[in-house]
Design a protein around this motif. Structure first.
Motif, PDB file in Angstrom:
ATOM      1  N   ASN A  54       0.796  -1.229   0.000  1.00 50.95           N
ATOM      2  CA  ASN A  54       0.000   0.000   0.000  1.00 50.95           C
ATOM      3  C   ASN A  54       0.830   1.282   0.000  1.00 50.95           C
ATOM      4  O   ASN A  54       0.286   2.381  -0.006  1.00 50.95           O
ATOM      5  N   SER A  55       2.152   1.166   0.027  1.00 57.22           N
ATOM      6  CA  SER A  55       3.046   2.320  -0.167  1.00 57.22           C
ATOM      7  C   SER A  55       4.473   1.821  -0.297  1.00 57.22           C
ATOM      8  O   SER A  55       4.762   0.658  -0.007  1.00 57.22           O
ATOM      9  N   CYS A  56       5.368   2.709  -0.695  1.00 61.14           N
ATOM     10  CA  CYS A  56       6.783   2.352  -0.746  1.00 61.14           C
ATOM     11  C   CYS A  56       7.318   2.229   0.683  1.00 61.14           C
ATOM     12  O   CYS A  56       8.145   1.378   0.981  1.00 61.14           O
ATOM     13  N   MET A  57       6.818   3.095   1.561  1.00 61.88           N
ATOM     14  CA  MET A  57       7.227   3.018   2.967  1.00 61.88           C
ATOM     15  C   MET A  57       6.912   1.639   3.538  1.00 61.88           C
ATOM     16  O   MET A  57       7.739   1.049   4.235  1.00 61.88           O
ATOM     17  N   SER A  58       5.711   1.107   3.241  1.00 61.62           N
ATOM     18  CA  SER A  58       5.349  -0.238   3.700  1.00 61.62           C
ATOM     19  C   SER A  58       6.318  -1.271   3.137  1.00 61.62           C
ATOM     20  O   SER A  58       6.753  -2.181   3.841  1.00 61.62           O
ATOM     21  N   ALA A  59       6.652  -1.126   1.859  1.00 59.08           N
ATOM     22  CA  ALA A  59       7.571  -2.070   1.212  1.00 59.08           C
ATOM     23  C   ALA A  59       8.928  -2.024   1.914  1.00 59.08           C
ATOM     24  O   ALA A  59       9.504  -3.067   2.252  1.00 59.08           O
ATOM     25  N   LEU A  60       9.427  -0.817   2.159  1.00 59.60           N
ATOM     26  CA  LEU A  60      10.720  -0.657   2.832  1.00 59.60           C
ATOM     27  C   LEU A  60      10.678  -1.235   4.240  1.00 59.60           C
ATOM     28  O   LEU A  60      11.610  -1.895   4.699  1.00 59.60           O
ATOM     29  N   GLN A  61       9.566  -0.983   4.913  1.00 61.16           N
ATOM     30  CA  GLN A  61       9.433  -1.454   6.295  1.00 61.16           C
ATOM     31  C   GLN A  61       9.377  -2.981   6.353  1.00 61.16           C
ATOM     32  O   GLN A  61      10.006  -3.603   7.208  1.00 61.16           O
ATOM     33  N   VAL A  82      12.377  10.754   4.088  1.00 62.42           N
ATOM     34  CA  VAL A  82      12.529  10.271   5.462  1.00 62.42           C
ATOM     35  C   VAL A  82      12.155   8.792   5.600  1.00 62.42           C
ATOM     36  O   VAL A  82      12.640   8.097   6.497  1.00 62.42           O
ATOM     37  N   ALA A  83      11.332   8.291   4.680  1.00 64.01           N
ATOM     38  CA  ALA A  83      10.939   6.878   4.710  1.00 64.01           C
ATOM     39  C   ALA A  83      12.156   5.956   4.682  1.00 64.01           C
ATOM     40  O   ALA A  83      12.158   4.894   5.301  1.00 64.01           O
ATOM     41  N   THR A  84      13.217   6.378   3.979  1.00 65.33           N
ATOM     42  CA  THR A  84      14.424   5.553   3.827  1.00 65.33           C
ATOM     43  C   THR A  84      15.119   5.314   5.171  1.00 65.33           C
ATOM     44  O   THR A  84      15.767   4.290   5.368  1.00 65.33           O
ATOM     45  N   ALA A  85      14.990   6.258   6.093  1.00 64.78           N
ATOM     46  CA  ALA A  85      15.600   6.091   7.420  1.00 64.78           C
ATOM     47  C   ALA A  85      14.603   5.508   8.411  1.00 64.78           C
ATOM     48  O   ALA A  85      14.933   4.633   9.214  1.00 64.78           O
ATOM     49  N   ILE A 125      20.459   1.780  -0.696  1.00 64.03           N
ATOM     50  CA  ILE A 125      20.834   2.804  -1.673  1.00 64.03           C
ATOM     51  C   ILE A 125      19.558   3.414  -2.239  1.00 64.03           C
ATOM     52  O   ILE A 125      18.524   2.755  -2.339  1.00 64.03           O
ATOM     53  N   VAL A 126      19.657   4.696  -2.568  1.00 62.63           N
ATOM     54  CA  VAL A 126      18.539   5.424  -3.164  1.00 62.63           C
ATOM     55  C   VAL A 126      19.009   5.917  -4.519  1.00 62.63           C
ATOM     56  O   VAL A 126      20.094   6.495  -4.628  1.00 62.63           O
ATOM     57  N   HIS A 127      18.254   5.661  -5.544  1.00 60.54           N
ATOM     58  CA  HIS A 127      18.620   6.111  -6.883  1.00 60.54           C
ATOM     59  C   HIS A 127      18.080   7.529  -7.057  1.00 60.54           C
ATOM     60  O   HIS A 127      16.928   7.722  -7.455  1.00 60.54           O
ATOM     61  N   PHE A 175       9.484   0.159  -4.640  1.00 62.60           N
ATOM     62  CA  PHE A 175       8.999   1.177  -5.575  1.00 62.60           C
ATOM     63  C   PHE A 175       7.803   1.927  -4.995  1.00 62.60           C
ATOM     64  O   PHE A 175       7.104   1.386  -4.131  1.00 62.60           O
ATOM     65  N   SER A 176       7.579   3.134  -5.487  1.00 62.85           N
ATOM     66  CA  SER A 176       6.458   3.953  -4.995  1.00 62.85           C
ATOM     67  C   SER A 176       5.512   4.327  -6.128  1.00 62.85           C
ATOM     68  O   SER A 176       5.943   4.671  -7.231  1.00 62.85           O
ATOM     69  N   PHE A 177       4.221   4.290  -5.819  1.00 62.50           N
ATOM     70  CA  PHE A 177       3.204   4.725  -6.782  1.00 62.50           C
ATOM     71  C   PHE A 177       2.393   5.884  -6.211  1.00 62.50           C
ATOM     72  O   PHE A 177       1.201   6.037  -6.470  1.00 62.50           O
ATOM     73  N   TYR A 178       3.062   6.688  -5.384  1.00 61.44           N
ATOM     74  CA  TYR A 178       2.483   7.928  -4.866  1.00 61.44           C
ATOM     75  C   TYR A 178       2.239   8.847  -6.076  1.00 61.44           C
ATOM     76  O   TYR A 178       2.958   8.747  -7.080  1.00 61.44           O
ATOM     77  N   PRO A 179       1.220   9.728  -6.017  1.00 62.75           N
ATOM     78  CA  PRO A 179       0.834  10.485  -7.215  1.00 62.75           C
ATOM     79  C   PRO A 179       1.944  11.216  -7.978  1.00 62.75           C
ATOM     80  O   PRO A 179       1.854  11.343  -9.196  1.00 62.75           O
ATOM     81  N   TYR A 302      14.347  18.211  -3.453  1.00 59.99           N
ATOM     82  CA  TYR A 302      14.688  16.794  -3.205  1.00 59.99           C
ATOM     83  C   TYR A 302      16.072  16.718  -2.593  1.00 59.99           C
ATOM     84  O   TYR A 302      17.039  16.743  -3.271  1.00 59.99           O
ATOM     85  N   TYR A 303      16.134  16.628  -1.269  1.00 62.28           N
ATOM     86  CA  TYR A 303      14.997  16.640  -0.365  1.00 62.28           C
ATOM     87  C   TYR A 303      15.111  17.849   0.547  1.00 62.28           C
ATOM     88  O   TYR A 303      16.200  18.386   0.687  1.00 62.28           O
ATOM     89  N   PRO A 304      14.034  18.265   1.203  1.00 67.91           N
ATOM     90  CA  PRO A 304      14.027  19.547   1.916  1.00 67.91           C
ATOM     91  C   PRO A 304      15.130  19.699   2.979  1.00 67.91           C
ATOM     92  O   PRO A 304      15.590  20.799   3.203  1.00 67.91           O
TER      93      PRO A 304
HETATM   94  C1  LIG Z   1       8.537   9.143  -2.283  1.00 66.10           C
HETATM   95  C2  LIG Z   1       9.613   8.365  -1.677  1.00 66.10           C
HETATM   96  C3  LIG Z   1       9.364   7.376  -0.706  1.00 66.10           C
HETATM   97  C4  LIG Z   1       8.002   7.182  -0.087  1.00 66.10           C
HETATM   98  O1  LIG Z   1       7.079   6.615  -0.950  1.00 66.10           O
HETATM   99  P1  LIG Z   1       5.578   6.355  -0.437  1.00 66.10           P
HETATM  100  O2  LIG Z   1       4.979   5.496  -1.507  1.00 66.10           O
HETATM  101  O3  LIG Z   1       4.920   7.685  -0.329  1.00 66.10           O
HETATM  102  O4  LIG Z   1       5.649   5.656   0.861  1.00 66.10           O
HETATM  103  C5  LIG Z   1      10.429   6.614  -0.257  1.00 66.10           C
HETATM  104  N1  LIG Z   1      11.677   6.807  -0.713  1.00 66.10           N
HETATM  105  C6  LIG Z   1      11.971   7.768  -1.616  1.00 66.10           C
HETATM  106  C7  LIG Z   1      13.387   7.932  -2.093  1.00 66.10           C
HETATM  107  C8  LIG Z   1      10.953   8.596  -2.114  1.00 66.10           C
HETATM  108  O5  LIG Z   1      11.252   9.580  -2.979  1.00 66.10           O
END
Ligand SMILES: *Cc1c(COP(=O)(O)O)cnc(C)c1O
Length: 370
Positions: A54-61, A82-85, A125-127, A175-179, A302-304
């Protein structure tokens, strides 16, 4: 004058048709559309096993819960969402921040290798903006040290290194499918792995840690599933990804040519999420963004803030400003310009022209003044 939004989802007949079909099915979650979306996703990236979340954060978690525990250290770039940390923190492990390189926005793998200790159990790692972060080099380091590699591919759908799609190098790709990302499901994410055993565990953890419905619970987990409606939307979006990517590339190259005299983070070989351009010294990022907003241009950051400087991490681990100069430099001195498929030629022309007018004079005068 045109309105230049940072991102706008592109929803067409196909999305409506698939969603209407999903709505008329009796199963509204984890059914045929989710299965089809997962299958289409692995077909698109060219391998691995996919699990919709249901989100990339969930996937990471879910990935961190499966791979790390209290006492472990996990290396994370100082500049990311911040999701990455947080995903590391939520697993009980400790995120150890490593500075990025301002030329690419990614971590240097030599710098990461120097930070590996006996407690290090993984690297995330973050691309950055869709530019592959040397995934094969990181994979080799992880192998050599016997630690895990997670790829945060939230901005990197469609990016590959030497023919292999990102997300397939590490133990897990997220992966994220946020808008605002390359494709959207409203909210949503995807886990990708080549490891069948790990996939079985991730799948259980995604459903409360249950073995099967109403079965025993061997793991800690939560509800991280994707609904049929989201998957229907995602399936339609995925079919148009090649067009989205082509359009992003076209817009990026147009900006690159028009703004060739303005320094930028180099995302030339990427899935073209956006273009981070440097502001002249002394120019405030947020003021500049407000300035653009007044002429109907949305630019993002990216990022604040570098992650270690966020109150939560500062307070808990005692990080201080000045410790991550490169992350600070990119964070405070760039704005990210949009290149999404919602932008047509007239928008890109207007964007390029406005940025050229506002920045070029200033870069020039800054250069002359120094
Ligand atoms: C947007 C983003 C996320 C969070 O994705 P969500 O689907 O909103 O949880 C995580 N990591 C990176 C690098 C992002 O840019």
């Amino acid at each position: 004058m045109h309105r230049v939004y940072f991102a706008r989802p592109i929803i067409a007949d196909k999305e409506r048709e698939y969603m209407a079909r999903a709505l008329s099915n009796p199963v509204l979650t984890d059914g045929a559309f989710v299965t089809a979306f997962q299958q289409a996703f692995t077909d698109m990236v060219g391998g691995g096993l996919a699990l919709a979340t249901n989100s990339c954060m969930s996937a990471l978690q879910l990935a961190c819960m499966s791979l790390f525990r209290k006492g472990d250290e996990v290396i994370v770039p100082a500049l990311s969402h911040v999701a990455t940390a947080h995903c590391v923190e939520l697993s009980g492990a400790e995120p150890v921040f490593v500075d990025i390189d301002h030329k690419t926005g990614n971590m240097d793998y030599h710098a990461v290798e120097r930070r590996i200790t006996a407690r290090t159990k993984g690297i995330i790692i973050v691309h950055y903006l869709g530019r592959p972060s040397d995934p094969s080099a990181f994979k080799a380091i992880a192998r050599k040290r016997g630690i895990h590699l997670i790829e945060d591919c939230a901005l990197a759908l469609g990016a590959s290194e030497e023919g292999t799609h990102v997300g397939l190098f590490g133990d897990v790709g997220c992966f994220s499918f946020y808008p605002c990302k390359h494709i959207t499901t409203g909210e949503g994410g995807m886990l990708l792995t080549r490891d069948t055993q790990l996939m079985a565990q991730l799948k259980k953890r995604r459903s409360f840690g249950q073995k099967e419905r109403y079965g025993d619970v061997p793991y800690l987990g939560f509800n991280g599933r994707m609904s049929e409606l989201q998957a229907a939307l995602g399936l339609a979006q995925l079919e148009r990804l090649p067009y989205f990517l082509k359009s992003r590339q076209h817009n990026y190259l147009m900006l690159k040519t028009a703004l060739s005299n303005i320094p930028r983070v180099n995302s030339d070989e990427s899935s073209f999420y956006g273009m981070s351009v440097f502001l002249p010294k002394g120019m405030d990022r947020d003021e500049f963004r407000m300035d653009l907003k007044r002429v109907y241009i949305e630019a993002s950051a990216y990022y604040p803030k570098p992650l270690p400087y966020l109150s939560y991490y500062k307070k808990k681990y005692g990080y201080m400003e000045g410790q991550f100069p490169e992350a600070e430099f990119v964070s405070s001195r760039t704005v990210c310009l949009p290149v999404g498929p919602h932008l047509k030629k007239k928008h890109m022309r207007y964007l390029a022209q406005t940025i050229q007018e506002k920045l070029c004079g200033s870069h020039l005068s800054a250069a002359l003044a120094s």
